[in-house]
Write a protein that holds these residues in place. Structure first.
Motif, short mmCIF file in Angstrom:
data_model
loop_
_atom_site.label_atom_id
_atom_site.label_comp_id
_atom_site.label_asym_id
_atom_site.label_seq_id
_atom_site.Cartn_x
_atom_site.Cartn_y
_atom_site.Cartn_z
N THR A 105 1.59 41.87 15.96
CA THR A 105 1.82 42.55 14.68
C THR A 105 1.92 41.54 13.54
OG1 THR A 105 4.21 42.51 15.09
CG2 THR A 105 3.00 44.49 15.77
N ASP A 106 1.82 40.24 13.88
CA ASP A 106 1.86 39.19 12.86
C ASP A 106 0.62 38.32 13.03
OD1 ASP A 106 2.43 37.87 15.20
OD2 ASP A 106 4.50 37.40 14.69
N LYS A 107 0.71 37.06 12.69
CA LYS A 107 -0.44 36.17 12.82
C LYS A 107 -0.10 34.95 13.67
CE LYS A 107 -2.85 37.45 8.56
NZ LYS A 107 -3.56 36.94 7.36
N ARG A 108 0.78 35.15 14.63
CA ARG A 108 1.20 34.02 15.47
C ARG A 108 0.08 33.53 16.38
NH1 ARG A 108 6.71 33.50 19.16
NH2 ARG A 108 6.04 31.65 20.36
N LEU A 109 -0.71 34.44 16.93
CA LEU A 109 -1.77 34.08 17.86
C LEU A 109 -3.08 33.83 17.13
CD1 LEU A 109 -2.59 33.74 20.89
CD2 LEU A 109 -3.37 36.12 20.78
N LEU A 110 -3.70 32.71 17.42
CA LEU A 110 -5.04 32.39 16.93
C LEU A 110 -5.96 32.39 18.14
CD1 LEU A 110 -7.06 31.25 14.76
CD2 LEU A 110 -6.35 28.98 15.52
N THR A 111 -7.08 33.10 18.03
CA THR A 111 -8.03 33.16 19.14
C THR A 111 -9.36 32.58 18.70
OG1 THR A 111 -6.98 35.14 20.04
CG2 THR A 111 -9.21 34.68 20.76
N ILE A 112 -9.91 31.72 19.54
CA ILE A 112 -11.22 31.13 19.30
C ILE A 112 -12.16 31.62 20.40
CG2 ILE A 112 -12.54 28.99 19.05
CD1 ILE A 112 -9.81 27.62 18.36
N VAL A 113 -13.13 32.45 20.02
CA VAL A 113 -14.09 32.96 21.00
C VAL A 113 -15.37 32.13 20.93
CG1 VAL A 113 -13.17 35.31 21.05
CG2 VAL A 113 -14.89 34.72 19.35
N GLU A 114 -16.04 32.02 22.07
CA GLU A 114 -17.20 31.14 22.15
C GLU A 114 -18.53 31.88 22.15
OE1 GLU A 114 -16.74 28.04 25.09
OE2 GLU A 114 -14.59 27.86 24.65
N THR A 115 -18.49 33.15 21.76
CA THR A 115 -19.70 33.91 21.48
C THR A 115 -19.29 35.11 20.64
OG1 THR A 115 -21.70 34.92 22.43
CG2 THR A 115 -19.61 35.42 23.52
N ASP A 116 -20.26 35.78 20.05
CA ASP A 116 -19.95 36.97 19.26
C ASP A 116 -20.31 38.21 20.06
OD1 ASP A 116 -22.70 36.85 19.21
OD2 ASP A 116 -22.85 36.36 17.08
N GLY A 117 -20.36 39.37 19.41
CA GLY A 117 -20.79 40.58 20.08
C GLY A 117 -19.65 41.36 20.73
N CYS A 118 -20.02 42.17 21.73
CA CYS A 118 -19.08 43.09 22.38
C CYS A 118 -17.87 42.36 22.96
CB CYS A 118 -19.77 43.85 23.49
SG CYS A 118 -21.18 44.85 22.98
N PHE A 119 -18.10 41.22 23.55
CA PHE A 119 -17.00 40.46 24.15
C PHE A 119 -15.92 40.15 23.13
CE2 PHE A 119 -15.42 36.05 24.52
CZ PHE A 119 -14.54 36.23 25.58
N TRP A 139 -8.50 39.12 14.46
CA TRP A 139 -9.76 39.52 13.84
C TRP A 139 -10.23 38.43 12.88
CZ3 TRP A 139 -11.83 44.02 15.63
CH2 TRP A 139 -10.97 44.90 16.30
N VAL A 140 -11.52 38.31 12.75
CA VAL A 140 -12.09 37.36 11.80
C VAL A 140 -11.58 37.66 10.39
CG1 VAL A 140 -14.22 36.55 10.71
CG2 VAL A 140 -14.14 36.87 13.19
N GLY A 141 -11.53 38.94 10.05
CA GLY A 141 -11.10 39.33 8.71
C GLY A 141 -9.64 39.03 8.42
N ARG A 142 -8.83 38.87 9.45
CA ARG A 142 -7.42 38.53 9.26
C ARG A 142 -7.19 37.03 9.42
NH1 ARG A 142 -3.16 40.95 12.35
NH2 ARG A 142 -1.96 40.86 10.42
N ARG A 143 -8.26 36.30 9.66
CA ARG A 143 -8.21 34.85 9.85
C ARG A 143 -7.38 34.46 11.07
NH1 ARG A 143 -6.89 31.05 6.44
NH2 ARG A 143 -8.78 29.93 6.97
N THR A 144 -7.37 35.33 12.07
CA THR A 144 -6.68 35.02 13.33
C THR A 144 -7.69 34.90 14.47
OG1 THR A 144 -6.25 37.40 13.53
CG2 THR A 144 -4.44 36.01 12.74
N MET A 145 -8.97 35.01 14.16
CA MET A 145 -10.02 34.78 15.14
C MET A 145 -11.08 33.88 14.54
SD MET A 145 -12.51 37.43 17.26
CE MET A 145 -11.28 37.82 18.52
N ARG A 146 -11.55 32.94 15.34
CA ARG A 146 -12.65 32.06 14.96
C ARG A 146 -13.77 32.22 15.98
NH1 ARG A 146 -9.75 31.86 11.30
NH2 ARG A 146 -8.96 30.10 10.09
N VAL A 147 -15.00 32.11 15.53
CA VAL A 147 -16.15 32.14 16.43
C VAL A 147 -16.79 30.76 16.45
CG1 VAL A 147 -18.37 33.21 16.98
CG2 VAL A 147 -16.55 34.59 15.93
#
Length: 205
Positions: A47-61, A72-80
């Motif tokens: 519910t906050d921005k503590r976790l940052l996730t870096i995924v190594e491909t885009d798409g459904c995964f 989410w990319v839009g929340r700046r908590t996910m990087r591709v």
């Protein structure tokens, strides 16, 4: 111990709603996100921005991971970082702990054992990935980020202009060359190049 606050079925319904179908890679993404809750002792989806996730491909995964973690990319908590791999690194930005999760090399073969009613290989993966024990489906390794979390996240409100093209640069992504502020493109690290349009010559009467 961290937990996932929804069931696997609930997450998969959310993920499939984004795509109007459910596929094996969405299942992998959701289960990776759910396992990250246990590995990092966090309650997910966050519910906050503590976790940052870096995924190594885009798409459904990536959407499967996003639904389970609320990164989410839009929340700046996910990087591709597009390495073309079904893999993700989950980073606790408070403790600095990071774990990289990938499918087990035997997961495709094992999926058939857990889905004997499957009509084809694709359906075996779709069903089997939901039923396999997590340690038979996924493997995790603790890792250290090459770029510090603080540099990845950067500072809100930081803005400068490129000395060459004049475009604004945010999130501390500028490059300093010989004391000059440049954007990455002008510094030579660009994914595009301008197309020079030839001046049209008027037709002769």
């Amino acid at each position: 111990m961290g937990t996932s606050q929804k069931t696997l079925e609930a997450y998969l319904q959310e993920s499939s709603a984004l795509h109007r179908h459910l596929c094996p890679r969405q299942v992998l993404g959701v289960r990776m996100g759910m396992w990250a809750a246990e590995l990092l002792d966090l309650n997910l989806p966050q519910t906050d921005k503590r976790l940052l996730t870096i995924v190594e491909t885009d798409g459904c995964f990536a959407d499967g991971v996003a639904v389970a973690t609320n990164c989410w990319v839009g929340r700046r908590t996910m990087r591709v970082e597009d390495y073309g791999k079904i893999a993700a690194t989950f980073v606790d930005t408070q403790t600095g702990r990071a774990v990289r999760v990938i499918p087990c090399s035997t997961a495709r073969q094992e999926a058939h054992t857990y889905a004997p009613e499957a009509r084809n290989r694709w359906e075996a993966m779709l069903l089997g990935y939901q039923r396999l024990p997590v340690t038979a489906l996924l493997t995790a390794q603790e890792v250290a980020l090459v770029t510090p979390v603080a540099a990845i996240v950067s500072r809100a409100g930081h803005r400068v202009n490129c000395a060459r093209c004049g475009e604004e640069i945010i999130n501390e992504r500028e490059v300093i060359q010989q004391g000059v502020i440049l954007c990455r493109s002008c510094a030579g690290d660009s994914y595009y190049r301008p197309v020079e349009t030839a001046t049209a010559v008027p037709s002769l009467p």
